[in-house]
Design a protein around this motif. Structure first.
Motif, PDB file in Angstrom:
ATOM      1  N   HIS A   1       0.811  -1.221   0.000  1.00 33.39           N
ATOM      2  CA  HIS A   1       0.000   0.000   0.000  1.00 33.39           C
ATOM      3  C   HIS A   1       0.840   1.265   0.000  1.00 33.39           C
ATOM      4  CE1 HIS A   1       0.359   1.572   4.211  1.00 33.39           C
ATOM      5  NE2 HIS A   1       0.868   0.370   4.391  1.00 33.39           N
ATOM      6  N   LEU A   2       2.043   1.196   0.536  1.00 39.20           N
ATOM      7  CA  LEU A   2       2.897   2.380   0.620  1.00 39.20           C
ATOM      8  C   LEU A   2       3.365   2.856  -0.753  1.00 39.20           C
ATOM      9  CD1 LEU A   2       3.996   4.047   3.033  1.00 39.20           C
ATOM     10  CD2 LEU A   2       6.118   2.756   2.842  1.00 39.20           C
ATOM     11  N   TRP A   3       3.350   1.954  -1.743  1.00 36.30           N
ATOM     12  CA  TRP A   3       3.840   2.297  -3.080  1.00 36.30           C
ATOM     13  C   TRP A   3       2.717   2.706  -4.043  1.00 36.30           C
ATOM     14  CZ3 TRP A   3       6.349  -0.902   0.122  1.00 36.30           C
ATOM     15  CH2 TRP A   3       7.729  -0.771   0.213  1.00 36.30           C
ATOM     16  N   LEU A   4       1.468   2.633  -3.618  1.00 32.86           N
ATOM     17  CA  LEU A   4       0.360   2.899  -4.539  1.00 32.86           C
ATOM     18  C   LEU A   4       0.057   4.385  -4.726  1.00 32.86           C
ATOM     19  CD1 LEU A   4      -1.939  -0.064  -3.476  1.00 32.86           C
ATOM     20  CD2 LEU A   4      -0.435   0.087  -5.471  1.00 32.86           C
ATOM     21  N   PRO A   5       0.101   5.206  -3.669  1.00 32.82           N
ATOM     22  CA  PRO A   5      -0.028   6.643  -3.914  1.00 32.82           C
ATOM     23  C   PRO A   5       1.097   7.152  -4.820  1.00 32.82           C
ATOM     24  CG  PRO A   5      -0.378   6.148  -1.602  1.00 32.82           C
ATOM     25  CD  PRO A   5       0.127   4.882  -2.233  1.00 32.82           C
ATOM     26  N   ASN A   6       0.737   8.093  -5.667  1.00 35.88           N
ATOM     27  CA  ASN A   6       1.667   8.665  -6.643  1.00 35.88           C
ATOM     28  C   ASN A   6       2.138   7.635  -7.666  1.00 35.88           C
ATOM     29  OD1 ASN A   6       2.887  10.977  -7.692  1.00 35.88           O
ATOM     30  ND2 ASN A   6       4.825  10.559  -6.683  1.00 35.88           N
ATOM     31  N   SER A   7       1.317   6.601  -7.867  1.00 35.17           N
ATOM     32  CA  SER A   7       1.575   5.591  -8.889  1.00 35.17           C
ATOM     33  C   SER A   7       0.570   5.805 -10.023  1.00 35.17           C
ATOM     34  CB  SER A   7       1.398   4.192  -8.292  1.00 35.17           C
ATOM     35  OG  SER A   7       0.002   3.914  -8.113  1.00 35.17           O
TER      36      SER A   7
ATOM     37  N   SER B   1       6.836   0.870  12.889  1.00 35.10           N
ATOM     38  CA  SER B   1       7.928   1.375  12.049  1.00 35.10           C
ATOM     39  C   SER B   1       7.954   2.877  12.292  1.00 35.10           C
ATOM     40  CB  SER B   1       7.713   1.046  10.562  1.00 35.10           C
ATOM     41  OG  SER B   1       6.554   1.677  10.080  1.00 35.10           O
ATOM     42  N   HIS B   2       8.780   3.591  11.581  1.00 32.45           N
ATOM     43  CA  HIS B   2       8.876   5.037  11.822  1.00 32.45           C
ATOM     44  C   HIS B   2       9.322   5.723  10.534  1.00 32.45           C
ATOM     45  CE1 HIS B   2      13.279   4.689  12.007  1.00 32.45           C
ATOM     46  NE2 HIS B   2      13.096   3.612  12.760  1.00 32.45           N
ATOM     47  N   PRO B   3       9.253   7.053  10.458  1.00 26.53           N
ATOM     48  CA  PRO B   3       9.511   7.741   9.183  1.00 26.53           C
ATOM     49  C   PRO B   3      10.895   7.514   8.593  1.00 26.53           C
ATOM     50  CG  PRO B   3       8.315   9.190  10.658  1.00 26.53           C
ATOM     51  CD  PRO B   3       8.673   7.987  11.460  1.00 26.53           C
TER      52      PRO B   3
ATOM     53  N   TYR C   1       9.017   6.372   2.453  1.00 28.69           N
ATOM     54  CA  TYR C   1       8.048   6.979   3.358  1.00 28.69           C
ATOM     55  C   TYR C   1       8.134   8.500   3.351  1.00 28.69           C
ATOM     56  CZ  TYR C   1       4.928   7.160   7.394  1.00 28.69           C
ATOM     57  OH  TYR C   1       3.865   7.397   8.225  1.00 28.69           O
ATOM     58  N   LYS C   2       9.316   9.035   3.175  1.00 29.34           N
ATOM     59  CA  LYS C   2       9.482  10.491   3.110  1.00 29.34           C
ATOM     60  C   LYS C   2       8.645  11.074   1.978  1.00 29.34           C
ATOM     61  CE  LYS C   2      13.100  12.355   1.107  1.00 29.34           C
ATOM     62  NZ  LYS C   2      12.548  13.328   0.128  1.00 29.34           N
ATOM     63  N   ASP C   3       8.689  10.431   0.824  1.00 29.39           N
ATOM     64  CA  ASP C   3       7.923  10.924  -0.322  1.00 29.39           C
ATOM     65  C   ASP C   3       6.432  10.623  -0.169  1.00 29.39           C
ATOM     66  OD1 ASP C   3      10.231  11.895  -1.482  1.00 29.39           O
ATOM     67  OD2 ASP C   3      10.604  10.054  -2.608  1.00 29.39           O
TER      68      ASP C   3
ATOM     69  N   TYR D   1      16.399  15.968  10.696  1.00 30.71           N
ATOM     70  CA  TYR D   1      15.776  15.320  11.848  1.00 30.71           C
ATOM     71  C   TYR D   1      15.720  13.799  11.725  1.00 30.71           C
ATOM     72  CZ  TYR D   1      12.553  14.284  15.641  1.00 30.71           C
ATOM     73  OH  TYR D   1      12.000  13.769  16.781  1.00 30.71           O
ATOM     74  N   PHE D   2      15.185  13.282  10.636  1.00 28.42           N
ATOM     75  CA  PHE D   2      14.921  11.849  10.535  1.00 28.42           C
ATOM     76  C   PHE D   2      16.106  11.027  10.032  1.00 28.42           C
ATOM     77  CE2 PHE D   2      10.627  13.713  10.092  1.00 28.42           C
ATOM     78  CZ  PHE D   2      10.009  13.082  11.166  1.00 28.42           C
ATOM     79  N   ALA D   3      17.029  11.629   9.295  1.00 29.30           N
ATOM     80  CA  ALA D   3      18.105  10.854   8.664  1.00 29.30           C
ATOM     81  C   ALA D   3      18.903   9.998   9.643  1.00 29.30           C
ATOM     82  CB  ALA D   3      19.031  11.788   7.886  1.00 29.30           C
ATOM     83  N   PRO D   4      19.205  10.479  10.867  1.00 28.07           N
ATOM     84  CA  PRO D   4      19.972   9.622  11.787  1.00 28.07           C
ATOM     85  C   PRO D   4      19.243   8.350  12.217  1.00 28.07           C
ATOM     86  CG  PRO D   4      20.155  11.934  12.430  1.00 28.07           C
ATOM     87  CD  PRO D   4      19.084  11.868  11.375  1.00 28.07           C
ATOM     88  N   THR D   5      17.949   8.251  11.966  1.00 35.88           N
ATOM     89  CA  THR D   5      17.209   7.045  12.353  1.00 35.88           C
ATOM     90  C   THR D   5      17.118   6.023  11.219  1.00 35.88           C
ATOM     91  OG1 THR D   5      15.014   7.846  11.665  1.00 35.88           O
ATOM     92  CG2 THR D   5      15.793   8.491  13.861  1.00 35.88           C
TER      93      THR D   5
END
Length: 605
Positions: free
Chosen positions: A87-93, A407-409, A417-419, A431-435
């Protein structure tokens, strides 16, 4: 940083995509599709083959002498749609209309690209139900009683409950047949076949705070619960699967069929002008034209056809058929504050649902292929839900929904997930890159009944040009105040004893744009809300249902469009107020009721 992990993630997901196409080519077929033999006249023309349109088409075609046409601008459900994990790949498809809002310059969406939000809406048979997270949720009983008080006569909870029961087949053991549930409806409802131990910790945390843990669709909503999904045998189960699988000779379904305008004779809808796979044609309706284009598509088509605010139509050079000032107004959407993250560390490897781990494990694919179980049989990380009341609400009608994600961003290193959220590169990196690629979990609060109102307007009289969407997020101060309280509640849940056995530690890096403020204060949380709140993808209300003397009402409680004849709108755009929860199931319920309204109007009982 993490370049080898990003490369492995991308390679694994692409290889999995190829495997899905090979393995699931014959798993599901939608019947009735015959876009090459469309007639020029039908009893009913339904515009939009999404969540509501599929229900209407299937139900109306149960009457043998009704000749029904369903027009859908998108195409077939492809194999990628069928696997819940994807489902995460369907938006913007290609299955998405790819709508993007206008910029929000009133203090919202500051951490998102160009201060805009994706508004993904399904462009395939099944509509948004073919690309969403498949969550099954009815809303709060007070929502429907409130609709009735707003002028939607006959829409109290007691009126709606029989149709919720009619649509569902519910399978979890603790939801077995009672006066609140159905077991023979077309929409299959299941708990996910895979979840992590962190979901159990989330439910334990709810108990620790004194909340009820159990069925949130039984009339009492407040509390914590595992999520339920429209998934059958490890596959997505949209309303198209549920209502269109039985082939009927009196139902035609045309795909890649973009309707450009409604045809009127004076103020009577007599048909539509459409483009089917590049061929323009006019198709006529002997009984009714029914719009089911959704919160964006229905007001867009109404205005293109001359029904809407007079001044705006004249500005666009469109002849006015009927001045309906509420078309495109009353727009509402659930807004959520994302990003609160807890890391569990290497000591609990596998406890969280980091898709990076599962995608590189051959057992993941084997489990789904052989038994339709494992991570692929569930949406990525989406596992738990809570409804809680802040100090601004009462416990019987909570104002915050909380989604728990194992999970997390940062789980995928910024590759997907960012997109999905449209987080800006600057905010992600700071902020999120270190995770990136770490184990952990996240929760986000959602305003259940936002006060802010937006609008949809035309950008052009060309039907191929998308309309303008201005949601006006946070334009009402109460929405910000409610989210601040929601963030405090989420923080307390994540820091609770239930999660400590997994070594959970709050990721307390200050959000850079808010680093001048003291973390944990209302001022800091307000800054967080301004930067990291965006759509939870439940927009409704742009063709409001209400009383005829309400100037902003577009349709009657039986979905008839005011001011014209033989035209109805049946979809989420007619909700007078967004319900407290995910909207797909309430829209199916509304379409089930609409089908009975229409049958009653055209059949001699």
């Amino acid at each position: 940083m993490f370049s080898w992990q990003k490369c492995l993630w991308n390679t694994a997901t692409h290889m999995f995509g190829a495997w899905v196409i090979f393995e699931s080519m014959v798993t599901r077929d939608i019947g009735n599709v015959d876009q090459y033999n469309i007639d020029t006249e039908y009893d009913f023309i339904i515009v939009g083959g999404g969540t509501a349109g599929s229900v209407l088409a299937g139900r109306l075609a149960e009457v043998d002498h009704f000749k029904v046409l369903l027009l859908e601008a998108g195409g077939e459900q492809t194999d990628k749609i069928k696997i819940p994990w994807f489902h995460l790949w369907l938006p913007n498809s290609p299955h998405d209309w790819k709508f993007v809002t206008e910029p929000n310059y009133n203090g919202a969406l500051k951490g998102f690209m160009d201060q805009k939000s994706w508004w993904w809406r399904g462009k395939a048979i099944g509509g948004t139900g073919a690309i969403n997270t498949m969550i099954y949720m009815r809303g709060n009983r007070n929502d429907y009683d409130y609709w009735e008080s707003l002028g939607a006569r006959g829409w109290s909870y007691k009126d709606c409950l029989p149709y919720f029961k009619k649509l569902e087949t519910i399978t979890p053991q603790d939801h077995q047949p009672d006066f609140q549930h159905g077991v023979s409806g077309p929409m299959v409802v299941e708990e996910a076949r895979h979840h992590t131990v962190l979901r159990d910790a989330f439910l334990e945390a709810g108990k620790g705070f004194g909340f009820r843990v159990g069925d949130q669709n039984s009339g009492y909503q407040t509390g914590f619960a595992p999520l339920l999904f429209n998934i059958r045998d490890g596959h997505r189960w949209s309303s198209a699967d549920a209502y269109l699988r039985q082939t009927r000779g009196n139902l035609h379904v045309a795909l890649i069929a973009h309707v450009h305008r409604i045809l009127f004779r004076r103020r009577t809808a007599v048909g539509v002008e459409t483009d089917i796979r590049g061929s323009k044609m006019k198709i006529y309706a002997k009984r009714e034209v029914i719009l089911a284009g959704g919160v964006v598509g229905s007001p867009h088509l109404m205005m293109l056809s001359g029904i809407g605010p007079r001044d705006h139509l004249q500005e666009m050079g469109i002849p006015v058929v009927y001045h309906s000032p509420g078309v495109g107004q009353n727009l509402q959407d659930h807004i959520a504050a994302y990003g609160l993250t807890w890391l569990t560390g290497a000591s609990s490897a596998g406890a969280a649902y980091n898709p990076f781990v599962y995608t590189t494990d051959p057992k993941t694919y084997w489990d789904w292929k052989m038994t339709r179980t494992g991570p692929l049989a569930a949406p990525i990380g989406v596992e738990g839900n809570a409804f809680v009341a802040t100090k601004y609400a009462n416990t019987s009608w909570p104002d915050i929904q909380i989604t728990f994600m194992a999970s997390h961003p940062g789980f995928d290193g910024g590759t997907t997930y960012k997109d999905f959220l449209m987080i800006s590169d600057e905010l992600y990196e700071s902020y999120f890159a270190p995770t990136a690629f770490t184990e952990g979990f996240s929760m986000y609060p959602i305003v259940s009944r936002p006060e802010s109102r937006g609008r949809i307007t035309l950008a052009s009289s060309d039907p191929l040009v998308a309309p303008r969407i201005q949601p006006n997020y946070l334009s009402h101060p109460q929405d910000t105040l409610t989210l601040i309280e929601g963030l405090k509640i989420v923080k307390a849940i994540g820091d609770s004893e239930a999660f400590k056995r997994f070594g959970a530690k709050f990721y307390d890096r200050p959000l850079v744009p808010c680093s001048h403020l003291v973390p944990g204060t209302d001022a800091y949380w307000e800054c967080w809300v301004r930067y990291l709140s965006t759509s939870d993808h439940h927009p409704v209300g742009s063709c409001k249902m209400g009383r005829k003397n309400d100037p902003m009402a577009v349709v009657s409680p039986k979905f008839r469009v005011y001011g014209v004849r033989r035209l109805r709108i049946v979809d989420g755009s007619t909700m007078p107020q967004v319900i407290s929860g995910n909207i797909n199931t309430p829209i199916i319920m509304m379409a089930e009721r609409a089908a009975d309204f229409i049958k009653d109007a055209h059949l001699v009982r």
